[in-house]
Every structure is written in C-alpha cells, then in structure tokens.
Write a protein that holds these residues in place. Structure first.
Motif, PDB file in Angstrom:
ATOM      1  N   MET A 125       8.014  19.035 -30.295  1.00 44.16           N
ATOM      2  CA  MET A 125       7.736  19.383 -28.910  1.00 44.16           C
ATOM      3  C   MET A 125       8.301  18.301 -27.987  1.00 44.16           C
ATOM      4  O   MET A 125       8.189  17.110 -28.267  1.00 44.16           O
ATOM      5  CB  MET A 125       6.217  19.489 -28.729  1.00 44.16           C
ATOM      6  N   ILE A 126       8.919  18.721 -26.917  1.00 44.53           N
ATOM      7  CA  ILE A 126       9.529  17.786 -25.972  1.00 44.53           C
ATOM      8  C   ILE A 126       8.519  17.417 -24.893  1.00 44.53           C
ATOM      9  O   ILE A 126       7.873  18.290 -24.317  1.00 44.53           O
ATOM     10  CB  ILE A 126      10.777  18.419 -25.333  1.00 44.53           C
ATOM     11  N   ASN A 127       8.386  16.123 -24.659  1.00 39.10           N
ATOM     12  CA  ASN A 127       7.513  15.638 -23.595  1.00 39.10           C
ATOM     13  C   ASN A 127       8.348  15.531 -22.311  1.00 39.10           C
ATOM     14  O   ASN A 127       9.118  14.598 -22.129  1.00 39.10           O
ATOM     15  CB  ASN A 127       6.934  14.276 -23.980  1.00 39.10           C
ATOM     16  N   TYR A 128       8.216  16.522 -21.444  1.00 43.79           N
ATOM     17  CA  TYR A 128       9.049  16.590 -20.248  1.00 43.79           C
ATOM     18  C   TYR A 128       8.747  15.470 -19.261  1.00 43.79           C
ATOM     19  O   TYR A 128       9.650  14.990 -18.572  1.00 43.79           O
ATOM     20  CB  TYR A 128       8.882  17.953 -19.575  1.00 43.79           C
ATOM     21  N   MET A 129       7.522  15.051 -19.181  1.00 38.33           N
ATOM     22  CA  MET A 129       7.189  13.972 -18.245  1.00 38.33           C
ATOM     23  C   MET A 129       7.822  12.646 -18.672  1.00 38.33           C
ATOM     24  O   MET A 129       8.229  11.855 -17.825  1.00 38.33           O
ATOM     25  CB  MET A 129       5.673  13.823 -18.107  1.00 38.33           C
ATOM     26  N   ALA A 130       7.916  12.413 -19.957  1.00 39.79           N
ATOM     27  CA  ALA A 130       8.583  11.202 -20.430  1.00 39.79           C
ATOM     28  C   ALA A 130      10.059  11.237 -20.043  1.00 39.79           C
ATOM     29  O   ALA A 130      10.640  10.218 -19.647  1.00 39.79           O
ATOM     30  CB  ALA A 130       8.434  11.065 -21.942  1.00 39.79           C
ATOM     31  N   PHE A 131      10.672  12.419 -20.123  1.00 41.68           N
ATOM     32  CA  PHE A 131      12.071  12.571 -19.723  1.00 41.68           C
ATOM     33  C   PHE A 131      12.238  12.281 -18.235  1.00 41.68           C
ATOM     34  O   PHE A 131      13.131  11.536 -17.818  1.00 41.68           O
ATOM     35  CB  PHE A 131      12.562  13.979 -20.055  1.00 41.68           C
ATOM     36  N   VAL A 132      11.346  12.847 -17.420  1.00 48.87           N
ATOM     37  CA  VAL A 132      11.418  12.631 -15.973  1.00 48.87           C
ATOM     38  C   VAL A 132      11.176  11.162 -15.642  1.00 48.87           C
ATOM     39  O   VAL A 132      11.840  10.600 -14.771  1.00 48.87           O
ATOM     40  CB  VAL A 132      10.419  13.553 -15.253  1.00 48.87           C
ATOM     41  N   ASP A 133      10.250  10.526 -16.330  1.00 46.95           N
ATOM     42  CA  ASP A 133       9.982   9.102 -16.088  1.00 46.95           C
ATOM     43  C   ASP A 133      11.179   8.232 -16.448  1.00 46.95           C
ATOM     44  O   ASP A 133      11.408   7.195 -15.822  1.00 46.95           O
ATOM     45  CB  ASP A 133       8.759   8.651 -16.893  1.00 46.95           C
ATOM     46  N   ASN A 134      11.958   8.633 -17.440  1.00 41.36           N
ATOM     47  CA  ASN A 134      13.098   7.835 -17.877  1.00 41.36           C
ATOM     48  C   ASN A 134      14.353   8.089 -17.047  1.00 41.36           C
ATOM     49  O   ASN A 134      15.347   7.385 -17.227  1.00 41.36           O
ATOM     50  CB  ASN A 134      13.397   8.105 -19.354  1.00 41.36           C
ATOM     51  N   LEU A 135      14.334   9.053 -16.134  1.00 44.97           N
ATOM     52  CA  LEU A 135      15.501   9.290 -15.287  1.00 44.97           C
ATOM     53  C   LEU A 135      15.814   8.083 -14.408  1.00 44.97           C
ATOM     54  O   LEU A 135      16.974   7.819 -14.097  1.00 44.97           O
ATOM     55  CB  LEU A 135      15.281  10.535 -14.420  1.00 44.97           C
ATOM     56  N   TYR A 136      14.795   7.335 -14.018  1.00 44.83           N
ATOM     57  CA  TYR A 136      15.017   6.119 -13.230  1.00 44.83           C
ATOM     58  C   TYR A 136      15.878   5.122 -14.011  1.00 44.83           C
ATOM     59  O   TYR A 136      16.845   4.579 -13.486  1.00 44.83           O
ATOM     60  CB  TYR A 136      13.679   5.484 -12.857  1.00 44.83           C
ATOM     61  N   TYR A 137      15.523   4.898 -15.281  1.00 43.23           N
ATOM     62  CA  TYR A 137      16.270   3.946 -16.104  1.00 43.23           C
ATOM     63  C   TYR A 137      17.674   4.463 -16.393  1.00 43.23           C
ATOM     64  O   TYR A 137      18.631   3.686 -16.432  1.00 43.23           O
ATOM     65  CB  TYR A 137      15.518   3.671 -17.409  1.00 43.23           C
ATOM     66  N   LEU A 138      17.811   5.764 -16.549  1.00 45.58           N
ATOM     67  CA  LEU A 138      19.131   6.366 -16.733  1.00 45.58           C
ATOM     68  C   LEU A 138      20.000   6.115 -15.500  1.00 45.58           C
ATOM     69  O   LEU A 138      21.164   5.723 -15.623  1.00 45.58           O
ATOM     70  CB  LEU A 138      18.983   7.864 -16.987  1.00 45.58           C
ATOM     71  N   GLY A 139      19.427   6.323 -14.331  1.00 41.08           N
ATOM     72  CA  GLY A 139      20.169   6.095 -13.088  1.00 41.08           C
ATOM     73  C   GLY A 139      20.563   4.640 -12.908  1.00 41.08           C
ATOM     74  O   GLY A 139      21.680   4.334 -12.487  1.00 41.08           O
ATOM     75  N   MET A 140      19.661   3.719 -13.224  1.00 38.16           N
ATOM     76  CA  MET A 140      19.975   2.295 -13.096  1.00 38.16           C
ATOM     77  C   MET A 140      21.088   1.892 -14.067  1.00 38.16           C
ATOM     78  O   MET A 140      21.970   1.101 -13.728  1.00 38.16           O
ATOM     79  CB  MET A 140      18.729   1.443 -13.349  1.00 38.16           C
ATOM     80  N   GLY A 141      21.049   2.443 -15.270  1.00 35.43           N
ATOM     81  CA  GLY A 141      22.090   2.147 -16.240  1.00 35.43           C
ATOM     82  C   GLY A 141      23.446   2.662 -15.795  1.00 35.43           C
ATOM     83  O   GLY A 141      24.461   1.964 -15.910  1.00 35.43           O
TER      84      GLY A 141
END
Length: 43
Positions: free
Chosen positions: A1-17
């Motif tokens: 099962m995919i945890n969608y909130m974890a994905f949304v929370d990690n978008l910040y780190y993706l953007g910074m990278g």
C-alpha cells in the motif's frame, strides 16, 4: 500500500534537490563561459 501523505511530505525535499542540481549546473555553465571569454581574449 502506498502512503500518499509521505509522498506529499517528501515533495519539498525533491524540490530542494532539483533546485540544488540546477544551481550547480548554472555555476558550471557560468564558470565555463567566463573561462572561454578569458581564453579567447588571449588569442
């Protein structure tokens, strides 16, 4: 099962990278252009 909130929370780190990658590429391009101008003036 995919945890969608974890994905949304990690978008910040993706953007910074991605921003860091673009900044590093921009610095490399700027240094290359400056070196090219300096060397071409010597000829």
């Amino acid at each position: 099962m995919i945890n969608y909130m974890a994905f949304v929370d990690n978008l910040y780190y993706l953007g910074m990278g991605m921003l860091g990658i673009f900044v590093a590429i921009g610095i490399i391009v700027a240094v290359t252009l400056l070196l090219n101008l300096k060397i071409s003036k010597n000829k």
